[in-house]
Motif scaffolding. Sequence first.
Motif, mmCIF file in Angstrom:
data_model
loop_
_atom_site.group_PDB
_atom_site.id
_atom_site.type_symbol
_atom_site.label_atom_id
_atom_site.label_comp_id
_atom_site.label_asym_id
_atom_site.label_seq_id
_atom_site.Cartn_x
_atom_site.Cartn_y
_atom_site.Cartn_z
ATOM 1 N N PRO A 1 0.833 -1.211 0.000
ATOM 2 C CA PRO A 1 0.000 0.000 0.000
ATOM 3 C C PRO A 1 0.859 1.249 0.000
ATOM 4 O O PRO A 1 2.017 1.214 0.419
ATOM 5 C CB PRO A 1 -0.782 -0.125 1.314
ATOM 6 C CG PRO A 1 0.169 -0.848 2.216
ATOM 7 C CD PRO A 1 0.896 -1.841 1.338
ATOM 8 N N THR A 2 0.305 2.352 -0.462
ATOM 9 C CA THR A 2 0.991 3.634 -0.365
ATOM 10 C C THR A 2 0.768 4.200 1.034
ATOM 11 O O THR A 2 -0.098 3.727 1.784
ATOM 12 C CB THR A 2 0.455 4.642 -1.396
ATOM 13 O OG1 THR A 2 -0.928 4.926 -1.081
ATOM 14 C CG2 THR A 2 0.547 4.081 -2.808
ATOM 15 N N ILE A 3 1.525 5.224 1.383
ATOM 16 C CA ILE A 3 1.348 5.878 2.676
ATOM 17 C C ILE A 3 -0.067 6.441 2.789
ATOM 18 O O ILE A 3 -0.711 6.353 3.839
ATOM 19 C CB ILE A 3 2.377 7.004 2.856
ATOM 20 C CG1 ILE A 3 3.801 6.428 2.902
ATOM 21 C CG2 ILE A 3 2.109 7.792 4.140
ATOM 22 C CD1 ILE A 3 4.065 5.516 4.066
ATOM 23 N N GLU A 4 -0.572 7.010 1.701
ATOM 24 C CA GLU A 4 -1.922 7.588 1.708
ATOM 25 C C GLU A 4 -2.973 6.512 1.957
ATOM 26 O O GLU A 4 -3.952 6.735 2.683
ATOM 27 C CB GLU A 4 -2.190 8.299 0.385
ATOM 28 C CG GLU A 4 -1.407 9.601 0.230
ATOM 29 C CD GLU A 4 -1.641 10.254 -1.117
ATOM 30 O OE1 GLU A 4 -1.983 9.530 -2.073
ATOM 31 O OE2 GLU A 4 -1.492 11.494 -1.218
ATOM 32 N N GLU A 5 -2.792 5.342 1.350
ATOM 33 C CA GLU A 5 -3.754 4.246 1.531
ATOM 34 C C GLU A 5 -3.735 3.740 2.969
ATOM 35 O O GLU A 5 -4.798 3.421 3.533
ATOM 36 C CB GLU A 5 -3.444 3.121 0.545
ATOM 37 C CG GLU A 5 -3.824 3.462 -0.888
ATOM 38 C CD GLU A 5 -3.259 2.493 -1.902
ATOM 39 O OE1 GLU A 5 -3.863 2.362 -2.983
ATOM 40 O OE2 GLU A 5 -2.201 1.881 -1.634
ATOM 41 N N LEU A 6 -2.556 3.671 3.566
ATOM 42 C CA LEU A 6 -2.462 3.268 4.974
ATOM 43 C C LEU A 6 -3.125 4.302 5.877
ATOM 44 O O LEU A 6 -3.857 3.954 6.804
ATOM 45 C CB LEU A 6 -0.998 3.099 5.382
ATOM 46 C CG LEU A 6 -0.296 1.791 5.038
ATOM 47 C CD1 LEU A 6 1.126 1.811 5.556
ATOM 48 C CD2 LEU A 6 -1.047 0.603 5.595
ATOM 49 N N ALA A 7 -2.843 5.583 5.597
ATOM 50 C CA ALA A 7 -3.420 6.653 6.415
ATOM 51 C C ALA A 7 -4.933 6.635 6.335
ATOM 52 O O ALA A 7 -5.639 6.792 7.344
ATOM 53 C CB ALA A 7 -2.887 8.012 5.939
ATOM 54 N N ALA B 1 9.840 13.827 0.570
ATOM 55 C CA ALA B 1 10.250 12.964 -0.535
ATOM 56 C C ALA B 1 9.119 12.015 -0.936
ATOM 57 O O ALA B 1 8.876 11.778 -2.118
ATOM 58 C CB ALA B 1 11.494 12.153 -0.135
ATOM 59 N N ILE B 2 8.409 11.490 0.070
ATOM 60 C CA ILE B 2 7.278 10.594 -0.214
ATOM 61 C C ILE B 2 6.178 11.355 -0.942
ATOM 62 O O ILE B 2 5.600 10.879 -1.926
ATOM 63 C CB ILE B 2 6.737 9.988 1.102
ATOM 64 C CG1 ILE B 2 7.773 9.030 1.710
ATOM 65 C CG2 ILE B 2 5.421 9.254 0.855
ATOM 66 C CD1 ILE B 2 7.415 8.542 3.083
#
Length: 257
Positions: free
Chosen positions: A141-147, A201-202
């Motif tokens: 998952p991306t960071i956004e999807e986890l968040a 950076a992300i």
Amino acid sequence: MAGYAKVTICGINTSEIKTISEKEKLRLLKLSKNGNKTARESLIKGNLRLVLSIVQRFVGRGENMDDLFQIGCIGLIKAIDNFDTTQNVRFSTYAVPMIIGEIRRYLRDNSALKVSRSMKDTAYHAMKARENFISENGKEPTIEELASAIGVKKETIVLSLESVSCPISLNEPVFLDNSGDTVYVMDQVGDKNDDIQWINAITLKQEIQKLTPREKAILRSRFLKGKTQTEVANELKISQAQVSRIEKSTLKKIKEC
């Protein structure tokens, strides 16, 4: 595999560990999903060398290798029980991060470093959400999807996971991407150990992924290959003025993020 000779972990002679083919793994995984305990046992035994190769990355941390091997096997079993055979993903691609995650969780829980309970809870919720996402989608998952999955800001996700992570080598493999290439820790961090720079950076990487194919092509040719606007225009069959306009608007979007 000569390096495994005369090494015994948990009473197992590692030089005698057998491996199984991907085709056989898939067959056994399907049987295991249907409750076949013999197939499940064969899968565990046939992937012990994978566990061993991962455990060896954690050598030199003062931990008992037998303990790490057993923890790695727990991660392997979780991967076997949760792997979706309908997804076009190699089992090892799915199992490696599961095994590494289990070992790191063990190391975190036994670390002398104290982290706030709320930060730990957020990190564990994020790791659980990650495992569920991989199980359902067969990819990271991306960071956004986890968040989104646990209802917190993406900055909080990054900082919470960083706070409970163990020191690792920059050359340590993390996972395989969709093309089968290995992604290493150094590919995911910046030059300085700075949380804000890492978050930026992300964010930058995710913004670039939103660009159109033409915008990406122009940036790649201009800033990675060092080509002139005229050369890029000839490649894309458009005018130099169009290249200049697209380049400026694209850089503006990235800067605004």
